[in-house]
Design a protein around this motif. Sequence first.
Motif, PDB file in Angstrom:
ATOM      1  N   ALA B 187       3.760   0.089   1.720  1.00  0.00           N
ATOM      2  CA  ALA B 187       2.315   0.307   1.884  1.00  0.00           C
ATOM      3  C   ALA B 187       1.950   0.911   3.223  1.00  0.00           C
ATOM      4  O   ALA B 187       0.863   1.457   3.373  1.00  0.00           O
ATOM      5  CB  ALA B 187       1.566  -1.019   1.715  1.00  0.00           C
ATOM      6  N   LEU B 191      -1.470   3.069   4.271  1.00  0.00           N
ATOM      7  CA  LEU B 191      -2.398   2.342   5.139  1.00  0.00           C
ATOM      8  C   LEU B 191      -2.710   3.134   6.397  1.00  0.00           C
ATOM      9  O   LEU B 191      -3.852   3.277   6.806  1.00  0.00           O
ATOM     10  CB  LEU B 191      -1.802   0.989   5.530  1.00  0.00           C
ATOM     11  CG  LEU B 191      -2.000  -0.163   4.548  1.00  0.00           C
ATOM     12  CD1 LEU B 191      -1.180  -1.374   4.995  1.00  0.00           C
ATOM     13  CD2 LEU B 191      -3.460  -0.537   4.437  1.00  0.00           C
ATOM     14  N   TYR B 258      -4.629  -4.302   0.966  1.00  0.00           N
ATOM     15  CA  TYR B 258      -3.183  -4.557   0.857  1.00  0.00           C
ATOM     16  C   TYR B 258      -2.933  -5.944   0.249  1.00  0.00           C
ATOM     17  O   TYR B 258      -2.145  -6.101  -0.680  1.00  0.00           O
ATOM     18  CB  TYR B 258      -2.573  -4.441   2.256  1.00  0.00           C
ATOM     19  CG  TYR B 258      -1.169  -4.965   2.403  1.00  0.00           C
ATOM     20  CD1 TYR B 258      -0.087  -4.242   1.910  1.00  0.00           C
ATOM     21  CD2 TYR B 258      -0.922  -6.173   3.039  1.00  0.00           C
ATOM     22  CE1 TYR B 258       1.205  -4.715   2.047  1.00  0.00           C
ATOM     23  CE2 TYR B 258       0.361  -6.654   3.180  1.00  0.00           C
ATOM     24  CZ  TYR B 258       1.415  -5.923   2.685  1.00  0.00           C
ATOM     25  OH  TYR B 258       2.696  -6.406   2.811  1.00  0.00           O
TER      26      TYR B 258
END
Lengths: 224, 278
Positions: B187, B191, B258
């Motif tokens: 991620a 991000l 997230y």
Amino acid sequence: MFEIRDLDVATPADPATPLIRKLSLTVKAGEIVLLHGPSGCGKTTLLRILAGLIDPMDGQVRLDGEDGDSIGWPRFRRQVVLVQQRPVLLEGTVERNLAAPFAYKSADRPYSADAARSLLDRLGLPGGCHAQPARTLSEGEQQRVCLIRAILLQPRILLLDEPTSALDERIAGELDNLLSEWVATHPSAVLMVRHDVALARAVCTRAIDLTPHHVARQTVEAQR
Amino acid sequence: MMPALAAATDAAVPTILPLGAFELVLAAGLVLLAGLVSVLLRLGLERRLTIAALRTVLQLLLIGYILRYVFELDSIWLLAIVVMVMLAVAAHAAARRTEAYFDGMMTASLIALVASSLLTTWMVTRLIIGVEPWYQPQYMVPLLGMILGNSLTGISLCLDQLLTTLKDRRHEIEMELALGATRWEAARRPLREAVRRGMIPTINAMSVVGIVSLPGMMTGQILAGADPLLAVKYQIVVMFMIAAATALGCIFIGLLVYARLFNARHQLRAERIQTRQF
């Protein structure tokens, strides 16, 4: 030993309708298992569940008696590697793509450029290819890079979703040879979904029909 | 306690030219000019322009009276209500404009806005300006308003970029997970890109401020008779404050997304992302 116990398979989009019911299967090192069945019978979803990318409705998937919850999912997936049908590569060179998984925390060995080059060579991606931008390759070439990336990790279980869909017959044959040699020399096994069932049977040690009414019967036979 | 920044320039005696109702009516003539352009060029904007002008007058007068009331009454409860309304409206605005959404997105953007804006407001009023108590309405309300106006745009852009990436590049993320990446490893690139996207307008504004644009707050202060240098000092504080609030807001919303879209089994729950039908 890779064990699948009473697995109920459904897609996340339609979790109420199981595609595969009560699938049980044990795969030992050295095996190449073919999974086949009509399209839409849940083959791809099954592979995604085996890799732990989505959850099954019910049932267990274990490697040597342990599942992802007990050893940690990244570590589990390092041992049970899935290569999806559509090749997915990152921005950057072929070599960067091949080396990327070795930078993850779950990696248990360093990247070997020599091993990578010899595999590239073997699957018809000769010298110089490793420095090329991966996304400029043809689909068939990208598919081979994805396969090599997974094999380099030396997983215990290699899950392949239509690995030959974009390969010509000669390269597909070479891949089959490579897989046979690989399972013979490593403590590993392959589970693959293939559309070219006739060709695939030549390399597979076992074939599992996932047509809905077949699954239960084969499970019963296997348990005898 | 005397605000430190204001105390530094006691020498500058402000001369505020009063604006009355008559002057405001004259200003309305400017809108009539814009309406005339619309009529001459057949832009068909007269109706919308009239409504917009009326809304401007009503909304601003209303907030003017509310602020005066809040400042005079100096009640912490009234202040709390005003602050909560501001935060709720900002969270709604931030979450409304994205192309994709997920259940609980409004709550997530509210949490991100509350955490980032209150923290920054506290740092400015308490530590920099030195107001006692730090939530004195006259300082807190306008500062919070400026922070929210900017950080909601950042949060909105960050959310939009992140959700679009997670949806469109789902296969890439799942490929990394399938090769043994942790959810964080898979991620972090999306991000990072999303936080960067959310920060760009603020960084752009910081780079051209004073050259291309004179910020409204500073211009307002100067028009109201303040010393330009004092106005500039306040503006620097405001710009830094906005930068901090936007950065924090983007990071908070990124982490909340997230936490919502990656689970403890290191799976991407892409099916939780839905697309809005405009």
